[in-house]
Design a protein around this motif. Structure first.
Motif, PDB file in Angstrom:
ATOM      1  N   ALA A  26      70.074  80.834  81.339  1.00 18.96           N
ATOM      2  CA  ALA A  26      70.971  80.744  80.179  1.00 18.96           C
ATOM      3  C   ALA A  26      70.231  80.299  78.916  1.00 18.96           C
ATOM      4  O   ALA A  26      70.587  80.708  77.815  1.00 18.96           O
ATOM      5  CB  ALA A  26      72.110  79.779  80.478  1.00 18.96           C
ATOM      6  N   PHE A  27      69.217  79.446  79.072  1.00 16.94           N
ATOM      7  CA  PHE A  27      68.479  78.925  77.916  1.00 16.94           C
ATOM      8  C   PHE A  27      67.457  79.911  77.359  1.00 16.94           C
ATOM      9  O   PHE A  27      66.930  79.705  76.266  1.00 16.94           O
ATOM     10  CB  PHE A  27      67.761  77.622  78.278  1.00 16.94           C
ATOM     11  N   GLU A  28      67.173  80.968  78.101  1.00 17.46           N
ATOM     12  CA  GLU A  28      66.157  81.938  77.699  1.00 17.46           C
ATOM     13  C   GLU A  28      66.424  82.451  76.280  1.00 17.46           C
ATOM     14  O   GLU A  28      67.528  82.871  75.951  1.00 17.46           O
ATOM     15  CB  GLU A  28      66.188  83.113  78.683  1.00 17.46           C
ATOM     16  N   GLY A  29      65.398  82.344  75.427  1.00 11.62           N
ATOM     17  CA  GLY A  29      65.503  82.845  74.058  1.00 11.62           C
ATOM     18  C   GLY A  29      66.201  81.895  73.099  1.00 11.62           C
ATOM     19  O   GLY A  29      66.472  82.259  71.957  1.00 11.62           O
ATOM     20  N   THR A  30      66.512  80.670  73.525  1.00 10.33           N
ATOM     21  CA  THR A  30      67.166  79.688  72.647  1.00 10.33           C
ATOM     22  C   THR A  30      66.250  78.473  72.469  1.00 10.33           C
ATOM     23  O   THR A  30      65.246  78.338  73.172  1.00 10.33           O
ATOM     24  CB  THR A  30      68.509  79.190  73.236  1.00 10.33           C
ATOM     25  N   MET A  36      79.466  92.306  96.995  1.00  7.76           N
ATOM     26  CA  MET A  36      79.163  91.856  95.645  1.00  7.76           C
ATOM     27  C   MET A  36      77.781  91.202  95.646  1.00  7.76           C
ATOM     28  O   MET A  36      77.482  90.364  96.482  1.00  7.76           O
ATOM     29  CB  MET A  36      80.233  90.869  95.182  1.00  7.76           C
ATOM     30  N   ALA A  37      76.944  91.577  94.722  1.00  5.19           N
ATOM     31  CA  ALA A  37      75.576  91.063  94.657  1.00  5.19           C
ATOM     32  C   ALA A  37      75.567  89.631  94.124  1.00  5.19           C
ATOM     33  O   ALA A  37      76.458  89.218  93.391  1.00  5.19           O
ATOM     34  CB  ALA A  37      74.734  91.961  93.753  1.00  5.19           C
ATOM     35  N   LYS A  38      74.529  88.883  94.512  1.00  3.58           N
ATOM     36  CA  LYS A  38      74.401  87.487  94.062  1.00  3.58           C
ATOM     37  C   LYS A  38      74.334  87.390  92.544  1.00  3.58           C
ATOM     38  O   LYS A  38      74.869  86.462  91.953  1.00  3.58           O
ATOM     39  CB  LYS A  38      73.152  86.837  94.666  1.00  3.58           C
ATOM     40  N   VAL A  39      73.669  88.358  91.924  1.00  2.00           N
ATOM     41  CA  VAL A  39      73.530  88.343  90.466  1.00  2.00           C
ATOM     42  C   VAL A  39      74.903  88.424  89.807  1.00  2.00           C
ATOM     43  O   VAL A  39      75.170  87.743  88.825  1.00  2.00           O
ATOM     44  CB  VAL A  39      72.607  89.499  89.983  1.00  2.00           C
ATOM     45  N   GLU A  40      75.800  89.239  90.350  1.00  2.00           N
ATOM     46  CA  GLU A  40      77.132  89.391  89.783  1.00  2.00           C
ATOM     47  C   GLU A  40      77.933  88.096  89.897  1.00  2.00           C
ATOM     48  O   GLU A  40      78.729  87.773  89.032  1.00  2.00           O
ATOM     49  CB  GLU A  40      77.877  90.527  90.483  1.00  2.00           C
ATOM     50  N   ILE A  41      77.711  87.357  90.968  1.00  2.00           N
ATOM     51  CA  ILE A  41      78.403  86.087  91.169  1.00  2.00           C
ATOM     52  C   ILE A  41      77.872  85.035  90.191  1.00  2.00           C
ATOM     53  O   ILE A  41      78.624  84.234  89.652  1.00  2.00           O
ATOM     54  CB  ILE A  41      78.234  85.598  92.629  1.00  2.00           C
ATOM     55  N   LYS A  42      76.574  85.054  89.942  1.00  2.00           N
ATOM     56  CA  LYS A  42      75.939  84.042  89.092  1.00  2.00           C
ATOM     57  C   LYS A  42      76.126  84.312  87.600  1.00  2.00           C
ATOM     58  O   LYS A  42      76.077  83.391  86.795  1.00  2.00           O
ATOM     59  CB  LYS A  42      74.441  83.964  89.413  1.00  2.00           C
ATOM     60  N   GLN A  43      76.344  85.556  87.220  1.00  2.00           N
ATOM     61  CA  GLN A  43      76.427  85.912  85.806  1.00  2.00           C
ATOM     62  C   GLN A  43      77.509  85.150  85.045  1.00  2.00           C
ATOM     63  O   GLN A  43      77.256  84.681  83.936  1.00  2.00           O
ATOM     64  CB  GLN A  43      76.595  87.429  85.630  1.00  2.00           C
ATOM     65  N   PRO A  44      78.715  84.977  85.587  1.00  2.00           N
ATOM     66  CA  PRO A  44      79.732  84.198  84.848  1.00  2.00           C
ATOM     67  C   PRO A  44      79.281  82.755  84.580  1.00  2.00           C
ATOM     68  O   PRO A  44      79.600  82.195  83.534  1.00  2.00           O
ATOM     69  CB  PRO A  44      80.954  84.229  85.769  1.00  2.00           C
ATOM     70  N   ILE A  45      78.528  82.171  85.516  1.00  2.00           N
ATOM     71  CA  ILE A  45      78.028  80.810  85.321  1.00  2.00           C
ATOM     72  C   ILE A  45      77.005  80.791  84.196  1.00  2.00           C
ATOM     73  O   ILE A  45      77.054  79.927  83.311  1.00  2.00           O
ATOM     74  CB  ILE A  45      77.419  80.263  86.635  1.00  2.00           C
ATOM     75  N   VAL A  46      76.092  81.750  84.210  1.00  2.00           N
ATOM     76  CA  VAL A  46      75.080  81.844  83.153  1.00  2.00           C
ATOM     77  C   VAL A  46      75.759  82.066  81.803  1.00  2.00           C
ATOM     78  O   VAL A  46      75.394  81.444  80.798  1.00  2.00           O
ATOM     79  CB  VAL A  46      74.063  82.975  83.462  1.00  2.00           C
ATOM     80  N   ASP A  47      76.777  82.923  81.778  1.00  2.00           N
ATOM     81  CA  ASP A  47      77.507  83.178  80.529  1.00  2.00           C
ATOM     82  C   ASP A  47      78.216  81.920  80.029  1.00  2.00           C
ATOM     83  O   ASP A  47      78.276  81.671  78.822  1.00  2.00           O
ATOM     84  CB  ASP A  47      78.525  84.311  80.719  1.00  2.00           C
ATOM     85  N   GLU A  48      78.765  81.119  80.948  1.00  2.00           N
ATOM     86  CA  GLU A  48      79.421  79.871  80.567  1.00  2.00           C
ATOM     87  C   GLU A  48      78.414  78.930  79.898  1.00  2.00           C
ATOM     88  O   GLU A  48      78.694  78.363  78.836  1.00  2.00           O
ATOM     89  CB  GLU A  48      80.018  79.192  81.808  1.00  2.00           C
ATOM     90  N   ILE A  49      77.245  78.792  80.514  1.00  2.00           N
ATOM     91  CA  ILE A  49      76.198  77.922  79.950  1.00  2.00           C
ATOM     92  C   ILE A  49      75.767  78.446  78.582  1.00  2.00           C
ATOM     93  O   ILE A  49      75.618  77.674  77.632  1.00  2.00           O
ATOM     94  CB  ILE A  49      74.981  77.825  80.898  1.00  2.00           C
ATOM     95  N   LYS A  50      75.579  79.763  78.477  1.00  2.00           N
ATOM     96  CA  LYS A  50      75.183  80.359  77.189  1.00  2.00           C
ATOM     97  C   LYS A  50      76.220  80.053  76.106  1.00  2.00           C
ATOM     98  O   LYS A  50      75.872  79.799  74.963  1.00  2.00           O
ATOM     99  CB  LYS A  50      75.022  81.880  77.326  1.00  2.00           C
ATOM    100  N   GLY A  51      77.484  80.069  76.482  1.00  2.00           N
ATOM    101  CA  GLY A  51      78.556  79.763  75.530  1.00  2.00           C
ATOM    102  C   GLY A  51      78.460  78.335  75.016  1.00  2.00           C
ATOM    103  O   GLY A  51      78.578  78.087  73.814  1.00  2.00           O
ATOM    104  N   TYR A  52      78.223  77.387  75.923  1.00  2.00           N
ATOM    105  CA  TYR A  52      78.060  75.985  75.507  1.00  2.00           C
ATOM    106  C   TYR A  52      76.816  75.832  74.635  1.00  2.00           C
ATOM    107  O   TYR A  52      76.845  75.140  73.613  1.00  2.00           O
ATOM    108  CB  TYR A  52      77.952  75.053  76.716  1.00  2.00           C
ATOM    109  N   ALA A  53      75.728  76.477  75.042  1.00  2.00           N
ATOM    110  CA  ALA A  53      74.460  76.359  74.315  1.00  2.00           C
ATOM    111  C   ALA A  53      74.559  76.989  72.920  1.00  2.00           C
ATOM    112  O   ALA A  53      73.973  76.472  71.965  1.00  2.00           O
ATOM    113  CB  ALA A  53      73.322  76.993  75.111  1.00  2.00           C
ATOM    114  N   ALA A  54      75.296  78.087  72.799  1.00  2.00           N
ATOM    115  CA  ALA A  54      75.417  78.772  71.509  1.00  2.00           C
ATOM    116  C   ALA A  54      76.062  77.885  70.454  1.00  2.00           C
ATOM    117  O   ALA A  54      75.689  77.925  69.278  1.00  2.00           O
ATOM    118  CB  ALA A  54      76.226  80.059  71.671  1.00  2.00           C
TER     119      ALA A  54
END
Length: 177
Positions: free
Chosen positions: A62-66, A1-19
């Motif tokens: 996660a903050f990119e574009g916000t 499993m690639a590092k990006v795949e492991i990190k994506q759920p964390i980034v998505d969690e942050i994006k959810g809080y930020a949204a």
């Protein structure tokens, strides 16, 4: 499993809080004891504020574009972020009150209602009462003149009921003759 795949759920969690967030405040939490950190998290949670520690690279992604991308320049060293979806000033207010007794907690910056605030700005925002407090003060000040007017009208009605009016009518009748 690639590092990006492991990190994506964390980034998505942050994006959810930020949204959903009206405010996000960054702090440096180094030096807090476990007991202090536990108490701080409890206070924030009770106020509906999400408080998490993430890697700075995850926050930047996660903050990119916000509006929260304005915080990127302050993402150095250990960082905790407090998100609030309800009360814009809650994270700053609670963290500021807590920092009075836990001097190790240091503000970095924050974004409130789309506007970036540096450390000094966040400390200033921390002095603004909660939305509910402001509304109750406004309602109290609006209610005060109405209450005073009702009191005066009641006193007039009571005075008329005690025979004050017939004397006034007699004076008016005499003046008319």
């Amino acid at each position: 499993m690639a590092k990006v795949e492991i990190k994506q759920p964390i980034v998505d969690e942050i994006k959810g809080y930020a949204a959903d967030a009206k405010a996000a405040v960054l702090v440096d939490y180094r030096g807090l004891t476990v007991e202090q950190d536990t108490r701080l998290r409890k206070e924030l949670r009770e106020a509906g504020v999400v408080y998490k520690v993430y890697k700075n690279t995850m926050l930047i992604r996660a903050f990119e574009g916000t509006d929260f991308a304005q915080l990127d320049k302050d993402l150095e060293g250990p960082t905790a972020v407090a998100f609030s979806a309800e009360d814009e000033t809650a994270p700053a207010r609670i963290l500021s009150n807590f920092a009075k007794e836990a001097e190790a907690l240091q503000f970095k910056s924050g974004v409130v209602a789309g506007t970036y605030y540096d450390e000094a700005g966040i400390k200033t925002l921390a002095n603004i009462p909660s939305r509910d407090t402001l509304i109750s003060k406004l309602l109290g000040s609006l209610q005060s003149p109405v209450t005073n007017m009702a009191r005066v009208l009641n006193q007039i009605a009571e005075a008329k009921g005690n025979g004050a009016e017939p004397a006034a009518e007699a004076e008016t009748a005499e003046a008319a003759e």
